[in-house]
Design an enzyme around this catalytic site. Structure first.
Site, PDB file in Angstrom:
ATOM      1  N   HIS A   1      41.968  33.517  37.267  1.00 35.41           N
ATOM      2  CA  HIS A   1      41.593  35.013  37.192  1.00 35.41           C
ATOM      3  C   HIS A   1      40.422  34.982  38.106  1.00 35.41           C
ATOM      4  O   HIS A   1      39.135  34.432  37.671  1.00 35.41           O
ATOM      5  CB  HIS A   1      41.206  35.489  35.912  1.00 35.41           C
ATOM      6  CG  HIS A   1      42.453  35.948  35.015  1.00 35.41           C
ATOM      7  ND1 HIS A   1      43.665  35.574  35.321  1.00 35.41           N
ATOM      8  CD2 HIS A   1      42.658  36.196  33.811  1.00 35.41           C
ATOM      9  CE1 HIS A   1      44.717  36.087  34.473  1.00 35.41           C
ATOM     10  NE2 HIS A   1      44.152  36.237  33.446  1.00 35.41           N
TER      11      HIS A   1
ATOM     12  N   CYS B   1      41.280  36.525  28.208  1.00 33.51           N
ATOM     13  CA  CYS B   1      41.050  35.522  29.066  1.00 33.51           C
ATOM     14  C   CYS B   1      40.073  36.036  30.043  1.00 33.51           C
ATOM     15  O   CYS B   1      39.016  35.124  30.591  1.00 33.51           O
ATOM     16  CB  CYS B   1      42.214  35.343  29.532  1.00 33.51           C
ATOM     17  SG  CYS B   1      43.455  36.497  30.137  1.00 33.51           S
TER      18      CYS B   1
END
Length: 344
Positions: free
Chosen positions: A238, A145
């Site tokens: 993130h 990710c």
């Protein structure tokens, strides 16, 4: 257009649920099977799942009976949200049985004949599918990710200026650890400075994705990537602080222009889940932020800000990407859309 029937492996987990949420009204794909571990087999999906998505569980999916993760599912393609502890053998078995496998697991990512795909960055790596020995079956992988956000930010800079070195510090959301994930007693009022295996993925996957095809193989990029990965008390999104050394001198405005003008195959083909703009640059000095920007452009775009000169390298900046949409299920679905557009 007749929709392709697809199955979800690991359908009861958090990424499996995200696949269902994103696929339920997809114009090209139709969910025809859900599969999970032994404790869920034989139950209705509604009985088996602890539904975590903010949207309601679709009624017809809730009525489906959970099947085993064996290559007997009534579909042509599967999306794998399996844990890496079991994903490798199961995904290989499906490919050998003729299924097209779009995987979110790490097991096959670095195999020399498997595309590690970010469609705007390395669509040409789908050429590797011709080297696979599964017959009609195929395996295509989604990167880590954090790697997806980083490579999307680096690709325009690589193309225009070249890259010599990258240093990245991540602040990664708790949803990246799955459910139930990190204990609240561990993460509240805290930052955990270790996500096991994550730094190695960032440092190796980035070089494969940004590598170029030569004689039917990927020649990995050779610049150095140094990563620090931390878990923080954010639900989704993130954040990454990046410092970069370029091969060619460039002005700040040139980097921003490269980001803002960047487009790839998904935009050219107008794929259903593709963001209109893969990269959004913010001039506001306190942007991007997970709470405000993780869902920009369906959660499929990378948001960048705070570009400034770096005392050690050339420039430094902050990027944000949605880890369970662009960084997981959404990224794998976009991979499938690209494959369908180019090969089906």
């Amino acid at each position: 257009m007749q929709k392709i029937k697809v199955g979800i492996l690991g359908a009861t987990g958090s990424v499996g649920q995200r696949f269902i949420e994103l696929l339920q009204n997809h114009p090209w794909f139709e969910i025809s099977a859900v599969a999970a571990s032994e404790k869920s087999i034989g139950k209705s999906y509604r009985e088996a799942v602890n539904w975590l998505m903010s949207t309601p569980l679709p009624e017809h999916i809730g009525r489906m009976i959970v099947q085993p993760c064996t290559p007997t599912l009534p579909c042509e393609w599967v999306f794998s949200a399996l844990d890496s502890s079991v994903a490798g053998e199961i995904e290989s078995a499906f490919a050998k049985a003729g299924y097209v496998v779009h995987s979110n697991a790490r097991n096959h990512r670095m195999s020399s004949d498997v595309p590690l795909l970010v469609p705007e960055v390395n669509a040409e790596h789908l050429e590797l599918l011709t080297r696979q020995s599964f017959g009609n079956g195929k395996i295509i992988t989604n990167p880590n990710c954090s790697t997806i956000g980083l490579t999307l930010a680096l690709k325009p800079l690589q193309d225009h200026f070249g890259i010599e070195a990258v240093h990245v510090v991540t602040m990664q959301a708790v949803s990246g650890a799955g459910y139930p994930g990190v204990s609240s007693l561990d993460i509240l009022d805290n930052v955990i400075p270790l996500i096991r295996g994550e730094e190695e993925k960032l440092e190796t996957e980035t070089l494969k994705i940004l590598g170029r095809m030569h004689n039917g193989q990927v020649e990995h990029e050779r610049f150095k990537v140094s990563a620090h990965c931390n878990r923080v008390a954010v639900h989704d999104g993130h954040l990454e602080c990046v410092s970069i050394k370029l091969k060619k001198r460039a002005k700040r405005e040139e980097l921003i222009s490269a980001w803002r003008n960047f487009r790839g195959k998904p935009q050219e083909l107008a794929l259903p889940l593709a963001p209109l703009k893969p990269i959004h640059y913010f001039e506001e000095e306190h942007f991007p932020q997970p709470k405000l920007h993780r869902n920009v452009d369906k959660g499929m775009a990378v948001c960048i800000g705070r570009l400034r000169e770096c005392a050690l390298f050339d420039y430094k900046f902050v990027l944000l990407s949605h880890n369970t949409i662009r960084g997981a299920a959404g990224g794998a679905i976009l991979n499938a859309e690209l494959q369908k557009s180019l090969f089906v």
